[in-house]
Design a protein around this motif. Structure first.
Motif, PDB file in Angstrom:
ATOM      1  N   ARG A  90       0.822  -1.210   0.000  1.00 54.39           N
ATOM      2  CA  ARG A  90       0.000   0.000   0.000  1.00 54.39           C
ATOM      3  C   ARG A  90       0.855   1.258   0.000  1.00 54.39           C
ATOM      4  O   ARG A  90       0.433   2.314  -0.490  1.00 54.39           O
ATOM      5  CB  ARG A  90      -0.935  -0.005   1.209  1.00 54.39           C
ATOM      6  N   SER A  91       2.056   1.166   0.547  1.00 56.17           N
ATOM      7  CA  SER A  91       2.956   2.314   0.580  1.00 56.17           C
ATOM      8  C   SER A  91       3.409   2.718  -0.821  1.00 56.17           C
ATOM      9  O   SER A  91       3.906   3.830  -1.026  1.00 56.17           O
ATOM     10  CB  SER A  91       4.179   2.011   1.456  1.00 56.17           C
ATOM     11  N   ASP A  92       3.246   1.827  -1.797  1.00 55.22           N
ATOM     12  CA  ASP A  92       3.643   2.119  -3.179  1.00 55.22           C
ATOM     13  C   ASP A  92       2.504   2.717  -4.005  1.00 55.22           C
ATOM     14  O   ASP A  92       2.684   2.977  -5.199  1.00 55.22           O
ATOM     15  CB  ASP A  92       4.134   0.836  -3.871  1.00 55.22           C
ATOM     16  N   LEU A  93       1.356   2.912  -3.386  1.00 54.70           N
ATOM     17  CA  LEU A  93       0.208   3.446  -4.120  1.00 54.70           C
ATOM     18  C   LEU A  93       0.244   4.969  -4.169  1.00 54.70           C
ATOM     19  O   LEU A  93       0.636   5.625  -3.199  1.00 54.70           O
ATOM     20  CB  LEU A  93      -1.094   2.991  -3.470  1.00 54.70           C
ATOM     21  N   VAL A  94      -0.138   5.523  -5.299  1.00 53.48           N
ATOM     22  CA  VAL A  94      -0.235   6.971  -5.469  1.00 53.48           C
ATOM     23  C   VAL A  94      -1.603   7.300  -6.056  1.00 53.48           C
ATOM     24  O   VAL A  94      -2.295   6.429  -6.576  1.00 53.48           O
ATOM     25  CB  VAL A  94       0.880   7.514  -6.394  1.00 53.48           C
ATOM     26  N   LYS A  95      -1.979   8.569  -5.964  1.00 56.06           N
ATOM     27  CA  LYS A  95      -3.257   9.009  -6.521  1.00 56.06           C
ATOM     28  C   LYS A  95      -3.062   9.403  -7.986  1.00 56.06           C
ATOM     29  O   LYS A  95      -2.043   9.998  -8.342  1.00 56.06           O
ATOM     30  CB  LYS A  95      -3.811  10.201  -5.738  1.00 56.06           C
ATOM     31  N   GLY A  96      -4.040   9.052  -8.806  1.00 54.77           N
ATOM     32  CA  GLY A  96      -3.973   9.418 -10.209  1.00 54.77           C
ATOM     33  C   GLY A  96      -5.318   9.876 -10.724  1.00 54.77           C
ATOM     34  O   GLY A  96      -6.357   9.319 -10.361  1.00 54.77           O
ATOM     35  N   TYR A 151      -3.256   8.701 -17.003  1.00 53.02           N
ATOM     36  CA  TYR A 151      -3.397   9.318 -15.691  1.00 53.02           C
ATOM     37  C   TYR A 151      -2.336  10.392 -15.471  1.00 53.02           C
ATOM     38  O   TYR A 151      -1.203  10.279 -15.967  1.00 53.02           O
ATOM     39  CB  TYR A 151      -3.262   8.269 -14.577  1.00 53.02           C
ATOM     40  N   ILE A 210      -0.383  11.999 -12.203  1.00 54.19           N
ATOM     41  CA  ILE A 210      -0.151  11.660 -10.797  1.00 54.19           C
ATOM     42  C   ILE A 210      -0.302  12.906  -9.923  1.00 54.19           C
ATOM     43  O   ILE A 210       0.249  13.968 -10.217  1.00 54.19           O
ATOM     44  CB  ILE A 210       1.251  11.047 -10.605  1.00 54.19           C
ATOM     45  N   ASP A 258       0.269  14.144  -6.012  1.00 53.57           N
ATOM     46  CA  ASP A 258       0.867  13.782  -4.721  1.00 53.57           C
ATOM     47  C   ASP A 258       0.355  14.715  -3.625  1.00 53.57           C
ATOM     48  O   ASP A 258      -0.411  15.648  -3.879  1.00 53.57           O
ATOM     49  CB  ASP A 258       2.400  13.787  -4.795  1.00 53.57           C
ATOM     50  N   SER A 259       0.801  14.469  -2.408  1.00 53.58           N
ATOM     51  CA  SER A 259       0.302  15.237  -1.251  1.00 53.58           C
ATOM     52  C   SER A 259       0.670  16.705  -1.344  1.00 53.58           C
ATOM     53  O   SER A 259      -0.091  17.571  -0.896  1.00 53.58           O
ATOM     54  CB  SER A 259       0.854  14.631   0.048  1.00 53.58           C
ATOM     55  N   ASP A 291       0.857  18.465  -4.079  1.00 51.74           N
ATOM     56  CA  ASP A 291      -0.098  19.086  -5.002  1.00 51.74           C
ATOM     57  C   ASP A 291      -1.393  19.426  -4.282  1.00 51.74           C
ATOM     58  O   ASP A 291      -1.974  20.499  -4.484  1.00 51.74           O
ATOM     59  CB  ASP A 291      -0.397  18.132  -6.171  1.00 51.74           C
TER      60      ASP A 291
END
Length: 283
Positions: free
Chosen positions: A59-65, A73, A75, A77-78, A80
């Motif tokens: 789960r630590s490798d997941l990012v928002k897209g 997509y 990407i 990040d926090s 942004d």
């Protein structure tokens, strides 16, 4: 233990402001829920993220897209998200006041309670609450919850205030595709009169305690029987009438069989003796 605030910030009207806390007004913790178990081991199943190419991933490798085109997509990040700062991040800014009846119930979403954050905020909070109460209005404001800005209503409630988030207009569907084929016109007057009398006969004061979740109650009864090692008794489904062939006869029969609901008793005077509570028959 004091309830945990969902949001903390300031309530502001023009140049007047005070620190406030927002609390969830409802809870689903007592609702019956089920876990997914393996049918043989009865071990609880963990839902883990899977990449179609890499298989199981952390789960630590997941990012928002954000999907701007099909399977394409950008990407986010926090940092942004942190850069998207608007005033309502930490402030409930009152923008307008309206009559409560002007707000279509279709737009009402999630309820919250609003309370002052500390003794220093109480004076300002009470002034705003009483001003709303005397004006007979609800306030329209904006608030950021779960990284989304929401339009909200604020109304006085007891010694605090009641907040309700409103749905975005693009979330509310129009009525045309559902209602366009419904006939327009006046129904038969005699049948309409019977229907009105039936409504009048069943009119009472609303008390949510009179409308318990019967499915939830039956579900808990079944669970308790299984815990005792008993085979649950399957309740017979209520008989359903066939299709109504003659609406007039059905209305007349309903009116003759219907009993007026028990009227809510008014609160007795202080000097009066407390009446004995009548035993209610369960259906």
């Amino acid at each position: 233990m004091a309830p945990r605030a969902t949001w903390k910030g300031h309530l502001r009207l023009s140049l007047v402001s005070c620190p406030v806390r927002l609390y969830n007004a409802t809870s689903s913790k007592d609702r019956i829920t089920f876990n997914q178990l393996h049918k043989d081991t009865h071990n609880r199943i963990n839902m883990k993220p899977v990449d179609p190419e890499l298989g199981l991933v952390e789960r630590s490798d997941l990012v928002k897209g954000y999907e701007y085109e099909d399977k394409k997509y950008i990407i986010i990040d926090s940092d942004d998200l942190d850069n998207v700062k608007i005033e309502s991040n930490h402030t409930i800014g009152i923008e307008a006041f309206v009559d409560e009846g002007e707000i279509d119930p279709l737009y009402l979403d999630a309820p919250y309670y609003l309370a002052p954050d500390g003794a220093m905020a109480e004076e300002t909070f009470v002034v705003l609450r009483e001003a709303l109460k005397k004006a007979g209005k609800v306030a329209i404001a904006r608030l950021v919850l779960s990284s989304r800005e929401r339009v909200i209503t604020i109304a006085p409630r007891e010694t605090g205030m009641f907040v309700c988030t409103l749905r975005n207009p693009n979330e509310v569907r129009g009525t045309a595709e559902y209602f366009d084929n419904i006939p327009v016109g006046e129904p038969d007057k005699e049948m309409l009169d019977l229907a009105e009398k039936l409504i009048e006969q069943k009119t009472t004061e609303f008390d949510p305690k009179d409308y318990e979740d019967r499915y939830e109650a039956a579900l808990m009864a079944m669970i308790k029987e299984k815990l005792k090692g008993h085979k649950p008794v399957i309740a017979a489904a209520p008989e359903r009438g066939g299709n109504v062939i003659n609406l007039m006869d059905a209305l007349k029969a309903s009116l003759s069989d219907s009993k007026p609901p028990a009227k809510s008793k008014s609160k007795p005077a202080a000097a009066a003796a407390k009446p004995k509570k009548a035993t209610r028959k369960k259906a």
